[in-house]
Every structure is written in structure tokens, then in C-alpha cells.
Design an enzyme around this catalytic site. Structure first.
Site, short mmCIF file in Angstrom:
data_model
loop_
_atom_site.label_atom_id
_atom_site.label_comp_id
_atom_site.label_asym_id
_atom_site.label_seq_id
_atom_site.Cartn_x
_atom_site.Cartn_y
_atom_site.Cartn_z
N LYS A 179 34.61 45.22 30.07
CA LYS A 179 34.54 44.20 31.15
C LYS A 179 35.79 43.33 31.31
CE LYS A 179 31.20 40.86 32.73
NZ LYS A 179 31.94 39.48 33.13
N GLU B 86 32.39 30.01 26.34
CA GLU B 86 32.65 31.48 26.04
C GLU B 86 33.00 31.79 24.51
OE1 GLU B 86 32.71 33.91 27.89
OE2 GLU B 86 32.18 33.11 29.64
N GLN C 284 31.48 27.87 37.69
CA GLN C 284 32.07 28.80 38.81
C GLN C 284 31.59 28.49 40.18
OE1 GLN C 284 30.83 32.76 37.42
NE2 GLN C 284 32.81 32.87 35.95
N LYS D 104 41.61 37.17 32.08
CA LYS D 104 40.61 37.60 33.29
C LYS D 104 40.42 36.45 34.38
CE LYS D 104 36.28 36.79 33.19
NZ LYS D 104 34.83 36.47 33.08
#
Length: 421
Positions: free
Chosen positions: A405, A308, A166, A23
Site C-alpha cells: 500500500k 500513523e 484529510q 506517500k
């Protein structure tokens, strides 16, 4: 309505799985292709909710996408970007990567998403854009409006990115298109998820962008200039792969997945965590196998490089026979849900003994019982629940749809894992 976390299995696991593309790399690849100086072809892209939303948003802003096969797409950048309304869903990549690109458009672009996304932090990224000369309406959280002027000044930007790496990646990705480039520095405490920033830097350099980072300093200088088009193949998502590779630690047996020889994903951290928790890791060309005995080893885990993994690591430690802990992940309170609070609530409701710390969890041995594991609309929580179902009879999940997702066929892959597909 509750859904079973996993079909019934018999005996130790024996599975070889193909995990879809990353992703993180797909999102960055799409955005950089939209910013590039010519069309690019991306192969192995992930088709999931987050990446579909990224693709739709870039189309709104003027990029063209042409499907060339099931996982291959040509991205044609626009001559000029167009402003528009951007739906981010629950994706941090969209709400943090796209505002700098939208600032290059002429006109206002309104960003909004799921109700849960309005709780996710974004203010430091938007403050960085403000420092770079961009006008933002409601810069505290979603919904907000980026007023593009067709160009961005850029220059010196100082932000606190301790809540999400991010914020750094989002500014770096578009920085070469700013008139003065970008001199970006992190001013806060510990910077999380550094491998994700390394992925951003590597993908920029692959496209000819000059970006400098002094070792030991959280400061990056991006020279202004074009972003070169590049045809690329997206690697498999190693964080998603970790969920399946962790299963033998709970159920015994072995699981094999594709594994790149060289990567800037957090590959070493993933494998070292699985080893610390009792897995035996075997590398061979292009793949990795994890073998387990069905017994989880207790461990003291620092997941600051790969936060994560927090949910599946907590699930595994809840099944261990000695106390363990997770640290370096305080920022995951601002992810799709407050993951530390959610893990404490859900696992303790099943009989677990978890307690939050300032930057993680302490986990004591306990016997877990049947019940409903609530995923809180978070794909990583669903992955944790699925692992627990291999050890806890009568466990069910309230929602598997959230796994779309980042992994649209999670139920199908899980059925293959347990040998009933």
C-alpha cells in the site's frame, strides 16, 4: 498460509537504508500537478498501491502521466476534467482528495473501493462539498457519486474533521480552483494529524496559491486563482522510515536512513517518540541514525500529531518492562482497520496486556509468545508485527502483501535491515 515476519538475524543490527518517497507528498504532488496551469515534473515519487491508484484515477479524470525514469514522471493537466469511475482501493487520500477535483469535471464520477474502505469515514468531506454547491449521491460512505458541473462555487464551508485531517486537506487542495475560493473551518473537537494539513498548506503556497490560516484558529481562507506548475523532488517517507529506525530499540545496534534537513512532515515527533522509547538519535547532514540496546523504555506518548506511529509504538510498548500508554489517536479506529481494536486483539492473543481507552491504549508489561499476528489488511499493522518478530521467536504474519500500500519492497528492505539480503 502464514508468512515469516522477518528472516533470522545474528547480533545487533547494522544497516543503512534508503526509504522511498513520501506517500502523502506523492499523492498531493500528483493531484496538484493535475490541477496546475502547466505540466510539472515530479522526482522521487513513491510507486506503491495507493499512489498507483491515485495516478490511475487522475488519468481517468483527464491528466496525462509520462514516465521519465524509475521515480520521475511528468504530469500534464487537462484543459477540462472528464468524469469517470474512480477506484480508491483502501486509500483515504483517494476517497478524500479526489471528490473535490471530480466536482470540477462535467458529469457523474462514481467512487468505490475495497470492502474495508466502505467503513472508512468520508461524510464530512462530502458534506463540505455539498456546502460548496456540489451535488452528491449517497454522501454517507463509499460508494458515492459526485455530480460534476464543470465548476464549483466554493465559498463558506464548515465541517467536523475530528475523524480525519484529510477532510481539510481534500478541500484545501482544490479550493483555489473554486469560483469563490474557499473559507473553510473545522467545527469539531480535536483536529488530528496537523502536520499533514501543514504539508498541504506548504505545497499549495509553493505553487503560488494564497492561503491564510490565523494562528490558533482551525480556519483557512484560500483565494481563487491558478495553481502554478512546479517541478519538485519528493522527500522520503519519514513515517515508513520510523519502522526501520525503531528496530534497534528491539534488537540492539543502529539503523541509518536519509532524513531531510527541513521538512513539514512530523519529523520532530517521530524522533522524539523514538527517543522516549529508549533510542539514541544522532543527526548528521541529510541523515539520521537511531541506536538502541534492545531494551524498550516505557513512556506516556501523545501521538495526536503523528497517529500513523500508533501501531509501531504499541508494539514497542508491549515489549517494555513497565506500563506505558498512547493517547490522542481515537480517530485511528476509522483507518484501514480499527487499529486500536486490532492491536488489542492481536497483542493480547500473544500474551500482551493492552486495553483501549477513549483516545488510545494502556499497555502493561507482559511476556509475548509465539503465534500468528493478523495484519487485518493494514500496512501499519504489518510493520508492527515485523518489529515484534525481532523479539518474539515463532511469530509469523498472516499477510505481507498489505505493505505494498505504501512500501512495495518492505520484505526486501526488512531483509537488508537484518543483514540477510
Amino acid at each position: 498460509m502464514t508468512l515469516p515476519a522477518a528472516p533470522a538475524r545474528s547480533g545487533p543490527l547494522r544497516a543503512t537504508l534508503v526509504v522511498p518517497g513520501s506517500k502523502s507528498a506523492t499523492a498531493r504532488g500528483y493531484l496538484l500537478a493535475a490541477l496546475a496551469d502547466a505540466p510539472s515534473v515530479l522526482t522521487g515519487v513513491l510507486d506503491a498501491r495507493d499512489t498507483r491508484l491515485m495516478r490511475a484515477a487522475l488519468q481517468t479524470l483527464g491528466a496525462q502521466f509520462t514516465d521519465l525514469g524509475p521515480d520521475t514522471v511528468r504530469v500534464t493537466p487537462p484543459v477540462t476534467f472528464t468524469a469517470g469511475d474512480i477506484e480508491v482501493g483502501l486509500a483515504g487520500t483517494l476517497m478524500r482528495f479526489l471528490p473535490p477535483l471530480a466536482a470540477l469535471a462535467q458529469g457523474p464520477s462514481r467512487f468505490d473501493g475495497d470492502a474495508e474502505a466502505r467503513l472508512r469515514p468520508v461524510a464530512p468531506l462530502l458534506d463540505g462539498l455539498r456546502q460548496a454547491g456540489v451535488r452528491i449521491e449517497h454522501p454517507e460512505a463509499l460508494p458515492f457519486i459526485v455530480h460534476g458541473a464543470g465548476a464549483v462555487r466554493g465559498g463558506t464551508v464548515r465541517i467536523d474533521a475530528s475523524a480525519s485531517s484529510q477532510f481539510i486537506s481534500g478541500l484545501l487542495l482544490s479550493g483555489a480552483r473554486f469560483a469563490e475560493g474557499l473559507d473553510l473551518a473545522h467545527t469539531g473537537a480535536t483536529l488530528p494529524s496537523r502536520p499533514h494539513i501543514a504539508l498541504t498548506v506548504a505545497m499549495l503556497r509553493e505553487r503560488g496559491v494564497t492561503i491564510e490560516n490565523t494562528p490558533g484558529q482551525d480556519r483557512w481562507h484560500v483565494a481563487p486563482g491558478p495553481i502554478g506548475a512546479r517541478d519538485v523532488t519528493i522527500e522520503p517517507d519519514l513515517i515508513n522510515a520510523a519502522t526501520f529506525l525503531a528496530a534497534p530499540l528491539v534488537a540492539g545496534g543502529s539503523v541509518t536512513t536519509a532524513w531531510p534537513e527541513h521538512t513539514v512532515q512530523a519529523a520532530d515527533t517521530v524522533l522524539s517518540v523514538l527517543t522516549a522509547l529508549g533510542g539514541e538519535v544522532t543527526r548528521s547532514p541529510g541523515e539520521v541514525t537511531v541506536t538502541g540496546t534492545g531494551r524498550v523504555s516505557a513512556a506516556e506518548l501523545d501521538l495526536s500529531e503523528a497517529s500513523e506511529l500508533t501501531c509501531i509504538a504499541a508494539a514497542l510498548l508491549a515489549l517494555a518492562d513497565a506500563p506505558g500508554s498512547i493517547r490522542g489517536v481515537g480517530h485511528v479506529r476509522g483507518h484501514e482497520t480499527d487499529r486500536l481494536a486490532a492491536l488489542e486483539t492481536e497483542l493480547n492473543a500473544l500474551g500482551g496486556r493492552l486495553a483501549q481507552t477513549a483516545d488510545g491504549l494502556r499497555i502493561a508489561p507482559a511476556t509475548l509468545g509465539a503465534g500468528v499476528f493478523h495484519t487485518c489488511a493494514d500496512h501499519r499493522m504489518a510493520h508492527a508485527g515485523a518489529l515484534l518478530s525481532l523479539a518474539v521467536d515463532g511469530l509469523s504474519l498472516d499477510d505481507l502483501n498489505c505493505t505494498t500500500k505504501t512500501l512495495p519492497d518492505f520484505p526486501g528492505l526488512w531483509a537488508t535491515l537484518v543483514g540477510v539480503a
